[in-house]
Motif scaffolding. Sequence first.
Motif, mmCIF file in Angstrom:
data_model
loop_
_atom_site.group_PDB
_atom_site.id
_atom_site.type_symbol
_atom_site.label_atom_id
_atom_site.label_comp_id
_atom_site.label_asym_id
_atom_site.label_seq_id
_atom_site.Cartn_x
_atom_site.Cartn_y
_atom_site.Cartn_z
ATOM 1 N N GLY A 161 0.406 -1.043 0.032
ATOM 2 C CA GLY A 161 -0.099 0.004 0.109
ATOM 3 C C GLY A 161 1.204 1.470 -0.303
ATOM 4 N N ALA A 162 2.307 0.931 0.236
ATOM 5 C CA ALA A 162 3.191 2.356 -0.328
ATOM 6 C C ALA A 162 3.369 2.591 -1.751
ATOM 7 N N SER A 163 3.650 3.934 -1.598
ATOM 8 C CA SER A 163 4.092 4.666 -2.724
ATOM 9 C C SER A 163 5.506 4.362 -3.074
ATOM 10 N N SER A 164 6.172 3.876 -2.443
ATOM 11 C CA SER A 164 7.581 3.682 -2.895
ATOM 12 C C SER A 164 8.539 2.650 -1.673
ATOM 13 N N GLY A 165 9.305 2.502 -2.126
ATOM 14 C CA GLY A 165 10.277 1.327 -0.686
ATOM 15 C C GLY A 165 11.477 0.526 -1.516
ATOM 16 N N ARG A 166 11.853 -0.541 -0.353
ATOM 17 C CA ARG A 166 13.065 -0.528 -0.787
ATOM 18 C C ARG A 166 12.974 -2.110 -1.293
ATOM 19 N N ARG A 193 19.730 -10.847 -5.859
ATOM 20 C CA ARG A 193 20.508 -10.123 -6.550
ATOM 21 C C ARG A 193 20.924 -9.041 -6.924
ATOM 22 N N GLY A 194 20.497 -8.703 -5.552
ATOM 23 C CA GLY A 194 20.583 -7.460 -5.770
ATOM 24 C C GLY A 194 19.490 -5.884 -4.925
ATOM 25 N N GLU A 195 20.224 -5.086 -4.785
ATOM 26 C CA GLU A 195 18.838 -4.005 -4.252
ATOM 27 C C GLU A 195 17.935 -3.221 -5.392
ATOM 28 N N VAL A 196 16.592 -3.102 -4.480
ATOM 29 C CA VAL A 196 16.236 -2.184 -5.927
ATOM 30 C C VAL A 196 15.311 -1.500 -4.878
ATOM 31 N N ARG A 197 14.922 -0.089 -5.551
ATOM 32 C CA ARG A 197 15.338 0.790 -5.220
ATOM 33 C C ARG A 197 13.280 1.502 -6.169
ATOM 34 N N TRP A 198 12.037 1.882 -5.410
ATOM 35 C CA TRP A 198 10.988 1.516 -6.533
ATOM 36 C C TRP A 198 9.939 2.481 -5.891
#
Length: 481
Positions: free
Chosen positions: A138-143, A148-153
Motif C-alpha cells: 500500500g506504500a508509494s515507494s520502498g526498497r 541478486r541486488g537491491e531495488v529502489r521503487w
Amino acid sequence: MTMSPKRTDRRVSARVRILLWLLLVMAVALAAVAVATRSILLRDVDHRINQLLTQETGEFANFVSQGVDPATGRPFTDPDALLRVFLQRQYSDPEEELLGLVGPPGQGLRVVRQSRDIPSGIALHRDRPSLDAIAASGASSGRLERARGEVRWAKVPIRNGGAGPGAAFVVAFHADSERAVADEAFRALLAISGVALLMTTGIGWAVAGRILAPVRVVRATAAELTERDLTQRIPVQGRDDIAALAETFNAMLDRLEQAFAGQRQFVDDAGHELRTPITIVRGHLELMGEDPAEQRETVRLVTDELDRMSRIVEDLLLLAKAERPDFVRTEPVQLAELTADVFVKARALGERDWVLDPVADRAAVLDPQRITQAMVQLAQNAVQHTVAGQRIAIGSRAVEDRIELYVADGGPGVQEQDADIIFERFRRGTARRGARTGGAGLGLSIVRAIAEGHRGGRVELRPTEGGGATFVLVLTLQESP
C-alpha cells in the motif's frame, strides 16, 4: 638451586614509539577519510535515486491527467493502452526499469514493460515474488533487499473507477552499480592509505631518527661520563627544544664538573696542608721523653699545631660552602655604619696607626656578615705584613654603579708577578713571606670567594700611595628588594 632466567631489556625506544603513534594517528585519520568519503558517495547515490523516482512518477501522473489515446483522440480508459503509450515515449537510464502492473498480485498479474535489457543480476520484470510484493504494497515507494541486488521503487496507482482490473505504474532503480562505484572509491582510498602509511613509515623513521639524534648523543655522553672525566659536551645545533635540552645538559655537566673539581680540590688541599702538622704532632709525640719540662713543651707545640689544623679545616669548609647558593644572604645595609663597625673591630688586631678614611653615606644591598668577615681578613692580612706604628686605612666609596670597600696598608706591598697568585689557595707572595705568621694561605681565597659570592663582585689589588698594598672589594650596586 635453580637460577632465575635473566631478564631481557624490552624497553621500546622513543624512535619506535614516536613512529607507532604517528602511524596510529595517520591510520585512524585515513580510515576516517575513507569511511566519510564512502558515506558521502552513498548519500549522493540515494539522493539521485530519490530525485529520479520522483521525476518519473511525476511525469507519469501528468501524462495520466493530460494524455490522449492516439487511437480514439480522447483520454485513456484502458490501463494497458495508457501504460504502453507512456512507456514507448520514455528513455530510461541504464539502471532504471519502467513497468506497468495490471491485475491482482499472483498468477493474474500482467507486466507491461520496455523492450530492453537491464544491467542487473535479475531484472525486476522476471522477479515475480518482488513484483507481487510491490503490487500488494500500500506504500508509494520502498526498497527491496534481494540476494541478486537491491531495488529502489516508486508506484503510481491507475484509477479507472472499477471498470477494469487494477493497474499501477512502477519505476524501479537497480542501485547495485551506483553503490559499486562508491565501494570501488572506498577500496581505492584504502589502497592509497596503505601506500601512504608505508611511505610515512619510511619518512617518519628517518625524521624521528634525525630529530632524536641529539637525544642519543645525550645518552651516549651520559654513559661515558665518570667522576674523573666530565669534559664531554654535546654539540648544540639549531634553536629548537632539542637544542635547549642539549644546552641544559651541558649546563648540568658544567655544574657537575665544577662540583667534582671543588670536591677534589678540597680533598687535595686538606691532605696537602694537614699532612705537615700531623707529621709534626706525630714526631713530637714519638720523641717525647720522661722530663716534665720537655712534656710541657711538647704539649704546647702539639696544641699549637692542632689549633692550626683546626683553623685550616674551618677555612676549607668555608671555601667549600662558597659554592652553595645560600653562601651570601643580602639585605639593605648602610655603608657608613658597616665601614665604621669594621674599623672598630679591626683596631683590636694589632698596634698600628689605624685610620678611618672617608666612607660612603648611602645604602647598598649586600651580606653584612660576609663583607665584615672579608674586611677583617684583609685587615688581619695588613697587620701581618706591617710593623707597629705603620699606617692601615679602612674606608668605602661609591663610584658610578658600584661601591668599593678597601683596606690600605703601608707594608712592603705585593710584587707584580705575585698579584694573581696571592688569591689562590695556599699561595703567598714572595715579597711578603717574611712576615708570615703561621697562616695556611687561605685568607685571601676566602676574601675572593665572599666578593664573588655577590653578583658581579670581585676583589682587586691596587698600589698604595707612598708604598704598600690596597685590597678593594668591588660590589655592583643592587636595588633593594
